[in-house]
Structures are given as structure tokens and as C-alpha cells.
Scaffold this motif. Structure first.
Motif, PDB file in Angstrom:
ATOM      1  N   ALA A 186      11.770 -14.030 -37.394  1.00 30.90           N
ATOM      2  CA  ALA A 186      12.702 -14.989 -36.782  1.00 30.90           C
ATOM      3  C   ALA A 186      14.133 -14.655 -37.171  1.00 30.90           C
ATOM      4  O   ALA A 186      14.356 -14.150 -38.266  1.00 30.90           O
ATOM      5  N   PRO A 187      15.083 -14.971 -36.306  1.00 32.63           N
ATOM      6  CA  PRO A 187      14.966 -15.491 -34.948  1.00 32.63           C
ATOM      7  C   PRO A 187      15.051 -14.388 -33.875  1.00 32.63           C
ATOM      8  O   PRO A 187      15.617 -14.584 -32.819  1.00 32.63           O
ATOM      9  N   HIS A 188      14.446 -13.232 -34.170  1.00 34.87           N
ATOM     10  CA  HIS A 188      14.441 -12.106 -33.219  1.00 34.87           C
ATOM     11  C   HIS A 188      13.743 -12.508 -31.920  1.00 34.87           C
ATOM     12  O   HIS A 188      12.840 -13.347 -31.926  1.00 34.87           O
ATOM     13  N   SER A 189      14.117 -11.865 -30.844  1.00 35.84           N
ATOM     14  CA  SER A 189      13.435 -12.080 -29.574  1.00 35.84           C
ATOM     15  C   SER A 189      11.987 -11.606 -29.669  1.00 35.84           C
ATOM     16  O   SER A 189      11.647 -10.779 -30.517  1.00 35.84           O
ATOM     17  N   GLU A 190      11.114 -12.162 -28.810  1.00 38.55           N
ATOM     18  CA  GLU A 190       9.763 -11.606 -28.704  1.00 38.55           C
ATOM     19  C   GLU A 190       9.903 -10.308 -27.908  1.00 38.55           C
ATOM     20  O   GLU A 190      10.297 -10.330 -26.739  1.00 38.55           O
ATOM     21  N   THR A 191       9.627  -9.206 -28.560  1.00 36.87           N
ATOM     22  CA  THR A 191       9.960  -7.898 -27.992  1.00 36.87           C
ATOM     23  C   THR A 191       8.690  -7.102 -27.749  1.00 36.87           C
ATOM     24  O   THR A 191       7.860  -6.960 -28.650  1.00 36.87           O
ATOM     25  N   ILE A 192       8.568  -6.659 -26.510  1.00 36.02           N
ATOM     26  CA  ILE A 192       7.385  -5.900 -26.116  1.00 36.02           C
ATOM     27  C   ILE A 192       7.763  -4.424 -26.133  1.00 36.02           C
ATOM     28  O   ILE A 192       8.616  -3.987 -25.347  1.00 36.02           O
ATOM     29  N   THR A 193       7.179  -3.679 -27.061  1.00 36.30           N
ATOM     30  CA  THR A 193       7.486  -2.250 -27.171  1.00 36.30           C
ATOM     31  C   THR A 193       6.200  -1.455 -27.015  1.00 36.30           C
ATOM     32  O   THR A 193       5.107  -2.017 -26.984  1.00 36.30           O
ATOM     33  N   GLY A 194       6.354  -0.174 -26.944  1.00 30.42           N
ATOM     34  CA  GLY A 194       5.160   0.674 -26.982  1.00 30.42           C
ATOM     35  C   GLY A 194       4.872   1.367 -25.671  1.00 30.42           C
ATOM     36  O   GLY A 194       4.135   2.334 -25.641  1.00 30.42           O
ATOM     37  N   GLY A 195       5.442   0.902 -24.565  1.00 26.48           N
ATOM     38  CA  GLY A 195       5.250   1.606 -23.304  1.00 26.48           C
ATOM     39  C   GLY A 195       6.529   1.507 -22.497  1.00 26.48           C
ATOM     40  O   GLY A 195       6.887   0.424 -22.067  1.00 26.48           O
ATOM     41  N   GLY A 196       7.238   2.591 -22.362  1.00 26.22           N
ATOM     42  CA  GLY A 196       8.493   2.575 -21.610  1.00 26.22           C
ATOM     43  C   GLY A 196       9.569   1.796 -22.357  1.00 26.22           C
ATOM     44  O   GLY A 196       9.493   1.619 -23.575  1.00 26.22           O
ATOM     45  N   ALA A 197      10.550   1.284 -21.604  1.00 28.99           N
ATOM     46  CA  ALA A 197      11.665   0.570 -22.223  1.00 28.99           C
ATOM     47  C   ALA A 197      11.183  -0.743 -22.824  1.00 28.99           C
ATOM     48  O   ALA A 197      10.285  -1.397 -22.292  1.00 28.99           O
ATOM     49  N   ALA A 198      11.789  -1.118 -23.955  1.00 28.38           N
ATOM     50  CA  ALA A 198      11.440  -2.389 -24.589  1.00 28.38           C
ATOM     51  C   ALA A 198      11.845  -3.540 -23.675  1.00 28.38           C
ATOM     52  O   ALA A 198      12.824  -3.458 -22.945  1.00 28.38           O
ATOM     53  N   ARG A 199      11.040  -4.638 -23.684  1.00 29.82           N
ATOM     54  CA  ARG A 199      11.408  -5.860 -22.961  1.00 29.82           C
ATOM     55  C   ARG A 199      11.596  -6.979 -23.964  1.00 29.82           C
ATOM     56  O   ARG A 199      10.845  -7.086 -24.941  1.00 29.82           O
ATOM     57  N   PHE A 200      12.591  -7.806 -23.740  1.00 26.63           N
ATOM     58  CA  PHE A 200      12.968  -8.827 -24.712  1.00 26.63           C
ATOM     59  C   PHE A 200      12.868 -10.211 -24.086  1.00 26.63           C
ATOM     60  O   PHE A 200      13.571 -10.507 -23.125  1.00 26.63           O
ATOM     61  N   ASN A 201      11.990 -11.071 -24.657  1.00 27.35           N
ATOM     62  CA  ASN A 201      11.920 -12.466 -24.251  1.00 27.35           C
ATOM     63  C   ASN A 201      12.452 -13.340 -25.384  1.00 27.35           C
ATOM     64  O   ASN A 201      12.632 -12.860 -26.508  1.00 27.35           O
ATOM     65  N   ALA A 202      12.680 -14.609 -25.105  1.00 24.60           N
ATOM     66  CA  ALA A 202      13.160 -15.518 -26.146  1.00 24.60           C
ATOM     67  C   ALA A 202      12.163 -15.545 -27.308  1.00 24.60           C
ATOM     68  O   ALA A 202      10.963 -15.335 -27.114  1.00 24.60           O
ATOM     69  N   PRO A 203      12.658 -15.817 -28.528  1.00 24.63           N
ATOM     70  CA  PRO A 203      11.736 -15.945 -29.655  1.00 24.63           C
ATOM     71  C   PRO A 203      10.765 -17.100 -29.427  1.00 24.63           C
ATOM     72  O   PRO A 203      11.070 -18.033 -28.680  1.00 24.63           O
ATOM     73  N   VAL A 204       9.600 -17.017 -30.071  1.00 21.36           N
ATOM     74  CA  VAL A 204       8.574 -18.061 -29.916  1.00 21.36           C
ATOM     75  C   VAL A 204       8.509 -18.849 -31.225  1.00 21.36           C
ATOM     76  O   VAL A 204       8.187 -18.287 -32.264  1.00 21.36           O
ATOM     77  N   PRO A 205       8.844 -20.137 -31.173  1.00 17.31           N
ATOM     78  CA  PRO A 205       8.756 -20.938 -32.399  1.00 17.31           C
ATOM     79  C   PRO A 205       7.303 -21.301 -32.702  1.00 17.31           C
ATOM     80  O   PRO A 205       6.434 -21.176 -31.843  1.00 17.31           O
ATOM     81  N   ALA A 206       7.065 -21.776 -33.936  1.00 18.26           N
ATOM     82  CA  ALA A 206       5.742 -22.342 -34.244  1.00 18.26           C
ATOM     83  C   ALA A 206       5.542 -23.588 -33.383  1.00 18.26           C
ATOM     84  O   ALA A 206       6.501 -24.309 -33.092  1.00 18.26           O
ATOM     85  N   LYS A 207       4.298 -23.840 -32.972  1.00 16.35           N
ATOM     86  CA  LYS A 207       4.021 -24.971 -32.069  1.00 16.35           C
ATOM     87  C   LYS A 207       4.597 -26.279 -32.616  1.00 16.35           C
ATOM     88  O   LYS A 207       5.107 -27.104 -31.882  1.00 16.35           O
ATOM     89  N   ARG A 208       4.523 -26.429 -33.947  1.00 16.54           N
ATOM     90  CA  ARG A 208       4.984 -27.687 -34.559  1.00 16.54           C
ATOM     91  C   ARG A 208       6.506 -27.867 -34.458  1.00 16.54           C
ATOM     92  O   ARG A 208       7.020 -28.936 -34.752  1.00 16.54           O
ATOM     93  N   HIS A 209       7.239 -26.819 -34.052  1.00 18.24           N
ATOM     94  CA  HIS A 209       8.704 -26.931 -33.954  1.00 18.24           C
ATOM     95  C   HIS A 209       9.233 -26.858 -32.526  1.00 18.24           C
ATOM     96  O   HIS A 209      10.439 -26.914 -32.307  1.00 18.24           O
ATOM     97  N   GLU A 210       8.313 -26.750 -31.570  1.00 20.58           N
ATOM     98  CA  GLU A 210       8.727 -26.525 -30.169  1.00 20.58           C
ATOM     99  C   GLU A 210       9.579 -27.643 -29.575  1.00 20.58           C
ATOM    100  O   GLU A 210      10.303 -27.430 -28.623  1.00 20.58           O
ATOM    101  N   HIS A 211       9.423 -28.852 -30.137  1.00 27.36           N
ATOM    102  CA  HIS A 211      10.090 -30.018 -29.535  1.00 27.36           C
ATOM    103  C   HIS A 211      11.500 -30.222 -30.083  1.00 27.36           C
ATOM    104  O   HIS A 211      12.212 -31.113 -29.617  1.00 27.36           O
ATOM    105  N   LEU A 212      11.913 -29.437 -31.057  1.00 30.05           N
ATOM    106  CA  LEU A 212      13.152 -29.740 -31.778  1.00 30.05           C
ATOM    107  C   LEU A 212      14.419 -29.363 -31.004  1.00 30.05           C
ATOM    108  O   LEU A 212      14.396 -28.480 -30.156  1.00 30.05           O
TER     109      LEU A 212
END
Ligand SMILES: O=[N+]([O-])c1ccc(OS(=O)(=O)O)cc1
Length: 541
Positions: A186-212
Motif C-alpha cells: 500500500a498504497p501502490h496501484s494494483e498492477t498487472i505485470t508479466g505479459g506485455g506492458a504493465a496495467r495499473f488499477n486503483a489500489p485495493v483496500p482491505a474489505k473492512r476499510h472499503e467504506h471509509l
């Protein structure tokens, strides 16, 4: 001999106020220790920044200048010989037990983590690429065992449990001091690597913090999505963000704050374990920092890092421990190259000659004899990676290679940069903290100094820093003025030196925008060294 617990988050900002949303950082670090408000990364990108930090060297000397091959990543770290020559190995040689959990560096992956194994850790539980940035299905390797996935478990909670486990191991070996590195994602983006160019999505919080923080937005500072564009390279071509993009940015920002709540819980877990062992707590330095900063919407940029703007380079740095003033805020400039020298000093280990940083005066004792230099050198090579997927239809901007120096004295606070496009930037950070007006080549003055006088000195400084090694990096003016009479920018601004600087120092130049450190693209210019022969030009003394 003291212990160290070193917590390093990933891509955490100072300037977007993330720390305001972390009560545990406030309580256990800001109130119990010192905040170094002018702390900078040496490169605003993960792998070069972390390798610089772990070796005490500028990135131009580690030669790890990117996140992936050919200029960076774990294989480059190995090729440069650092596996036998970096912080944990040095600490083990000094009698420490060393532990690490979380992200080490980019390219520490399923295909490289055993080829060869990383050295220096008595205990380890590493996040392994390409599972490093997957918050609810992390890939980890414990003590070099085959990596496994943790579907449904939250990454930062796994790091927290590993850290507390290592702390127990360390406490149960009381005859040896310890170092524990804790590197949640945290608080890095959710990053998909390993095949071609990296893709970056928003970071994923723990479920217990999603509402904050449902109504929180990116701070609307004067440089947030401004009417005027920036001044160098691709900044000039970035259009204003539209409302959809701003909404997307605000959501991204909230998810960063939410993801940091688990880091606060990690801090609480470590501190409670220490509080149950007061003699250990009293002999342990704790540091809280990050690898590089982050921006969202400032200067119209999409979410990301890797720029020379203050949001990306000026980062959180808190330390507490024996002799460290509590509740203090320091404006003494420091950088990631200074951290290992500082740990060595606190541990009583002789400093290495090849350190490019110097000791940060973190204790009352060190503050009494403080003569820390006033500048910080920041470098970058390569492209700007666009994070988030709704912006401009581009995944990167080219021409992001630059060299930058921050100079923070009593009478000035300057940011000076030369880009690989041979454009220049000079900001007066006292009067223009949001970097809206580039004063380079203008008729302005900063304090009583004309821009021409300032930029001539800054050219000499940047030419000296760009290939510096060791003491030249921390005391560059000694290199320019062998007689030792110039110790800082203010000394160099003596009108006696006007002609020397204005006629004889050239700006740093680039012949091309390299994707990593390629010396042949960076101009072979060396600074001209002051000599007594210039004395005939003196107007004073
Ligand atoms: O290109 N990548 O694979 C990549 C780039 C940046 C990145 O973020 S960083 O914080 O690790 O630099 C992660 C992965």
C-alpha cells in the motif's frame, strides 16, 4: 547496540496529505519521534529508489536506473554485484540478525528469486512478481521456499503477521541486535505485470476499510488541474482533465487512503509487541518512509510518479528511538542515500567511503554537531508510465529523463532541473511551492539574486553532482572550490565568483532521452574548477 525496524510503504505521498489519514503514524511516529519534512527520494521510481536506499549510493553509481531490464530490476542488482554488498549483508557482518518481509524490488520474480537467492536475511518472507501487487492473492516466498499464493488473504495483513513473527524471533535471540525491514505494498496501484506492458488499477483496500472516507477528494491545491500547463517536455502537451477523469482520480485517492489503514494496523501490531518488551522498545529505532512519492491530477497529470515535481520526490520520513527528539519537525534536507550512513552511525559501524550520502542528525547528540549539506540530488531515466486506464489513451509519455537538484538553505529553497530535451526549470519553492512559475531565463530575482547568477551556480553544482562519487556528492562545493572557502550556494553567490560561474560553467546537456543510464547520451561536460588564477577577477577581498 540498537535495533532497527524499518517500515517502507510503496508510492506514498506527503503532499496529498495521506499521513493526515493515518492516526497510528501520527501517534507512534510524529508524536514519539521526529519528522524530517525535507526528506527526498533519490529517484522517483521503485526499483532505482530502493537499490539506492539499500546501498547508500546515488542511482548513477548503482547503475540500477529502471524497474526492468536492461537498465533495472533484480537481475541488474545481481549483475552489479550488490548481492554481497548491501545493507543486510553489512549488518550481518556487524553481528546483526536481519529479517525482511514484503516487496524487495521489481523483477524479484518467480523466475529470478532462486536464481540466485537474495543474500543477507536470516529470515525473509518476500512478495514475488507477478503477484507483488495483487492485494487479495499475493505471491510470497518464505525463507526461499517455493513461492505460494494466498487467495482471499489481504497482502498487508500477511506482511504484518510475518513482521510480528520475525520480531518475536528477534526478541528471542537477545544476544544479537536486529534489523527488520517491513515493506507492505500500500498504497501502490494494483498492477498487472508479466505479459506485455504493465496495467495499473486503483489500489485495493482491505474489505473492512472499503467504506471509509466517502467524501474525501484529492486536495484542490493551486497546482491541481490548473488552467496553465507545465513548463518542460511532455508537461506542455497535457490537456486539462475532464470531470470523468477527476472523479476517477478522487476514487483512486480514496482507495489509497483506505489501503493505508491496514498499514496503520500493521504499525499498531508492531508497537504493541514492542510495548510488551519495554527494554527492546527502548533500544530500537523505528523508521517510517516510502520509496517515492505520488501525484494525482497536479499539473494535470494522471495518477503516477517518476516526475521531478515536489509531490513525487519529497516524501514521508519519520524516525523514533533512543535520543531522537519527540514531536519535533526538522527542515534539514535529507535523502534516501543518507539512510544507510545514518543506520551505520547509530549502530557504531564505520562509514564506508563509497557512500554517496551522509549521516542525518536524528538524535540530540547528532543535532548538536550538525553540518549536513543543504542540497539533494534527484535523478530519473526513462519514460513516464501513465497509471489508471482512462487517461489520454496513452500508456506512457516519452522524454522523462531529467536531472534535478533541490537546494534548501536559510535564505532560499530552490528546485532546478535539466531535462533530456535540454529544457530547464528553476522554481522558487518559498514563494511558489506549487511550482507554477518556471523562472529559468527570466528577469526575476529570488531573494536578492538575479536568476542568471543563480542558474550559473546551479549549473556548476549539477555538473558536479551528475557523476559524483562519495564525498563529492555530499560536499560538491569542495570540488568546485579546492581552497575550501565555498561551502554552500550562498558562499558561491559571492559576486567575486560571478565571472567564474557565468562564463565558465555550462548547463548539463543531453544528446538524447535515454531509457536508462547511457553515459554517451548525457554529455561529457565536467565542471570547471575554481583556481587562484581567477583571483584577478575579484571585485572584493
Ligand atoms: O513496468 N512494470 O512492470 C512496472 C512499472 C512500475 C511499477 O511500479 S513501481 O512502483 O514498482 O515502480 C510496477 C511495475
Amino acid at each position: 547496540v540498537p535495533n532497527f525496524i524499518f517500515i517502507i510503504t510503496d508510492d506514498q505521498d506527503l503532499h496529498l496529505n495521506s499521513i493526515d489519514y493515518q492516526p497510528s503514524v501520527q501517534k507512534h511516529f510524529a508524536q514519539e519521534g521526529t519528522w524530517f519534512k525535507k526528506h527526498f527520494c533519490t529517484v522517483a521510481l521503485c526499483c532505482p529508489s530502493r537499490v539506492s536506499l539499500l546501498t547508500g549510493k546515488a542511482a548513477h553509481n548503482t547503475n540500477v536506473t529502471d524497474v526492468s531490464a536492461p537498465y533495472g530490476g533484480y537481475p541488474r542488482f545481481i549483475e552489479e554485484g550488490f548481492n554481497n554488498d548491501y545493507l543486510p549483508v553489512w549488518l550481518q557482518n556487524a553481528g546483526y540478525n536481519t529479517y525482511y518481509t514484503g516487496k524487495m524490488m521489481n523483477g524479484h520474480s518467480l523466475s529470478t528469486y532462486n536464481n540466485p537467492r537474495i543474500n543477507g536475511w536470516n529470515g525473509s518472507d518476500f512478495l514475488i512478481d507477478p503477484g507483488t501487487y495483487i492485494f487479495y492473492n499475493a505471491t510470497m516466498s518464505r525463507n526461499h521456499d517455493p513461492a505460494k499464493n494466498y487467495p482471499g488473504e489481504y497482502s498487508t495483513d500477511l506482511i504484518s503477521a510475518a513482521a510480528v513473527g520475525f520480531l518475536d524471533d528477534a526478541i528471542n535471540a537477545p544476544d544479537r541486535p536486529f534489523f527488520i525491514g517491513v515493506a507492505p505494498i500500500a498504497p501502490h496501484s494494483e498492477t498487472i505485470t508479466g505479459g506485455g506492458a504493465a496495467r495499473f488499477n486503483a489500489p485495493v483496500p482491505a474489505k473492512r476499510h472499503e467504506h471509509l472516507f466517502p467524501n474525501v477528494t484529492v486536495p484542490r491545491t493551486p497546482n491541481f488541474n490548473p488552467n496553465t500547463t507545465g513548463t518542460a517536455s511532455y508537461f506542455k502537451s497535457i490537456r486539462q482533465l475532464n470531470q470523468t477523469e477527476i472523479d476517477y482520480n478522487d476514487d483512486w485517492y480514496r482507495k489509497r487512503l483506505q489501503s493505508l489503514q491496514s498499514v496503520d494496523e500493521l504499525i499498531d501490531s508492531i508497537i504493541s509487541r514492542l510495548e510488551a518488551n519495554p527494554s527492546v522498545l527502548n533500544n530500537t529505532y523505528l523508521i517510517y518512509t516510502t520509496d517515492n512519492g505520488y501525484h494525482i491530477g497536479q499539473h494535470r497529470l494522471p495518477p503516477g510518479k517518476s516526475c521531478n515535481i515536489e509531490e513525487d520526490i519529497n516524501i514521508p520520513f519519520f524516525i523514533r528511538g533512543p535520543g531522537v527528539p519527540k514531536g519535533a519537525v526538522q527542515n534539514i534536507p535529507s535523502s534516501h542515500t543518507d539512510i544507510v550512513p545514518t543506520l551505520f552511525e547509530l549502530a557504531g559501524i564505520p562509514l564506508r567511503e563509497d557512500f554517496d550520502g551522509e549521516v542525518i542528525p536524528v538524535t540530540k547528540e547528532l543535532l548538536e554537531k550538525n553540518d549536513k549539506s543543504e542540497h539533494v540530488n534527484i535523478e530519473f531515466w526513462g519514460e513516464y508510465l501513465v497509471e489508471g486506464n482512462t487517461f489520454f489513451g496513452e500508456s506512457f509519455f516519452p522524454n522523462n529523463t531529467h536531472k534535478h537538484v533541490r537546494v534548501i538553505g536559510e535564505d532560499y529553497d530552490l528546485a532546478y532541473a535539466v531535462w533530456c530535451t535540454n529544457e530547464h526549470e528553476l522554481y522558487d519553492m518559498i514563494n511558489d511551492p506549487y511550482q507554477l512559475t518556471n523562472l529559468y531565463n527570466s528577469n526575476a530575482t529570488i531573494g536578492s539574486w538575479p536568476i542568471s547568477s543563480l542558474s550559473a551556480r546551479l549549473n556548476g553544482l549539477l555538473l558536479t553532482l551528475k557523476r559524483c562519487k562519495g564525498r563529492t556528492c555530499t560536499r560538491p562545493w569542495e570540488k568546485l572550490h579546492l581552497d575550501g572557502r565555498v561551502k554552500n550556494l550562498k558562499d558561491a553567490l559571492d559576486s567575486k565568483y560571478d565571472k567564474f560561474y557565468e562564463q565558465h560553467q555550462h548547463p548539463v546537456t543531453f544528446s538524447e532521452c535515454g531509457l536508462g543510464q547511457v553515459l554517451s547520451l548525457e554529455g561529457a561536460l565536467e565542471p570547471v574548477v575554481w583556481d587562484e588564477k581567477w583571483d584577478e577577477w575579484s571585485y572584493s577581498t
